[in-house]
Design an enzyme around this catalytic site. Structure first.
Site: not given
Ligand code: NAD
Length: 311
Positions: A77, A80, A86, A121, A148, A150-151, A153, A175
């Site tokens: 698909g 962005q 999204r 999305p 998100d 992981a970002r 952390r 998300h």
């Protein structure tokens, strides 16, 4: 274990690379509406595989080729473009999911297949995939806010000078732009964030937390601005989710999955126990009053977008 990846663009290729490198999969089939692209990706990945685990990687020219797949990953698909959200992808990617999911379901064993949704999305498309596939809710899983989280952390790890492995921190909800950081459940080395900061004499005031939250929300935009798309992070997230399912690890991951019934049903990310059967259990963290309001708002946004797509 046979895995099918539908959509082998930037993300699908990164997913294939990360999945191949887990060593837990013996066969990966790639399908893309652009057959030449899928074929080229299979060739390149096949060459890469010859340096590591022995994985069969083939492009397939129609959906019959995905037969026998245990897990189907949808990464097809529109992505962005710089500045796009999204949600801006909604109508285009609703059409993509409506094209793909019936064909997938006609060629897999509905009694055991699991579908992992990556396309954005994300949460709305998890709901649509669930609706079309008629699979049990726990077997239609969106990578959700795994990335998100992981970002978050990663940013905290730099701020606190401690390994990401010692940090448990969750982003929940959509998300997307309305995702919510659950500060009250952040644990570092087994202790609360406040205790950890006190003992290490690190200050993490509200203003710094706001900056961290802003950076988590903007991470994808910044990466897209800098390199045109995001792929390494999501590739690793899918591989981690896959490993958790294949090995029945029962780890708690912030994945998206539909919950609730009727017009109250919504897919969003919460900490969920994931194993061989997909999502086994959903956990509801005790949130601060502010985070609880933000989470409800996030759920409303997802539901509104889902209601806007029509039948
Ligand atoms: P891309 O343009 O590089 O690749 C998309 C691929 O999908 C193309 O090869 C295209 O031919 C294929 N495709 C489109 N419609 C199809 C259909 N109906 N059937 C089969 N194949 C089809 O895009 P990308 O950068 O790989 O991004 C793919 C999706 O992943 C986007 O929606 C993007 O927003 C999303 N994404 C999600 C996350 C996440 O955390 N969930 C992270 C990054 C990107």
């Amino acid at each position: 274990m046979k895995i099918a990846i539908i959509g082998v663009g930037t993300v699908g290729s990164a997913v294939a690379t990360a999945v191949k490198n887990t060593g837990f999969v013996h066969e990966i089939v790639l399908f893309d509406k652009d057959g030449i692209r899928a074929q080229a990706a299979a060739e390149d990945l096949g060459h890469a595989a010859s340096f590591g685990f022995d994985v069969k990687i083939n492009a397939v020219s129609n959906y019959r080729g995905i037969r026998g797949s245990d897990i189907v990953i949808i990464s097809a698909g529109a992505n962005q473009k710089p500045g796009e959200t999204r949600t801006d992808l909604l109508q285009k990617n609703v059409a993509v999911i409506r094209d793909i999911v019936p064909r997938v379901m006609a060629n897999v064993d509905s009694k055991r297949v699991k579908i992992i949704v990556v396309t954005n999305p994300l949460d709305v498309l998890v709901m649509l995939t669930y609706e079309i596939s008629r699979l049990p809710a726990g077997r239609v899983i969106g990578t959700g806010t795994m990335l998100d989280s992981a970002r978050l952390r990663t940013i905290l790890s730099r701020q606190l000078s401690v390994s990401t492995q010692s940090i448990c921190a969750n982003v929940i909800g959509e998300h997307g732009d309305s995702s919510v950081i659950d500060w009250s459940s952040v644990v570092v080395g087994g202790m609360s964030l406040d205790d950890f900061c006190r003992q290490t004499k690190i200050s993490l005031p509200g203003t710094t937390r706001k900056t961290i939250s802003h950076r988590v929300h903007n991470a994808a935009y910044e990466i897209i601005q800098g390199r045109g798309a995001t792929w390494d992070g999501i590739g690793a997230a899918v591989a981690d989710l896959l490993r958790c399912i294949i090995n029945d690890e029962k780890r708690v991951l912030t994945v998206s999955c539909i919950a609730g019934t009727g017009n109250k049903a919504v897919a969003m990310s919460l900490p969920r126990i994931v194993g061989r059967d997909g999502v086994i259990c959903t956990l509801n963290p005790r949130l601060s009053a502010e985070a609880a309001i933000d989470l409800r708002k996030s759920a409303r946004i997802i539901r509104k977008n889902y209601d806007s797509i029509g039948k």
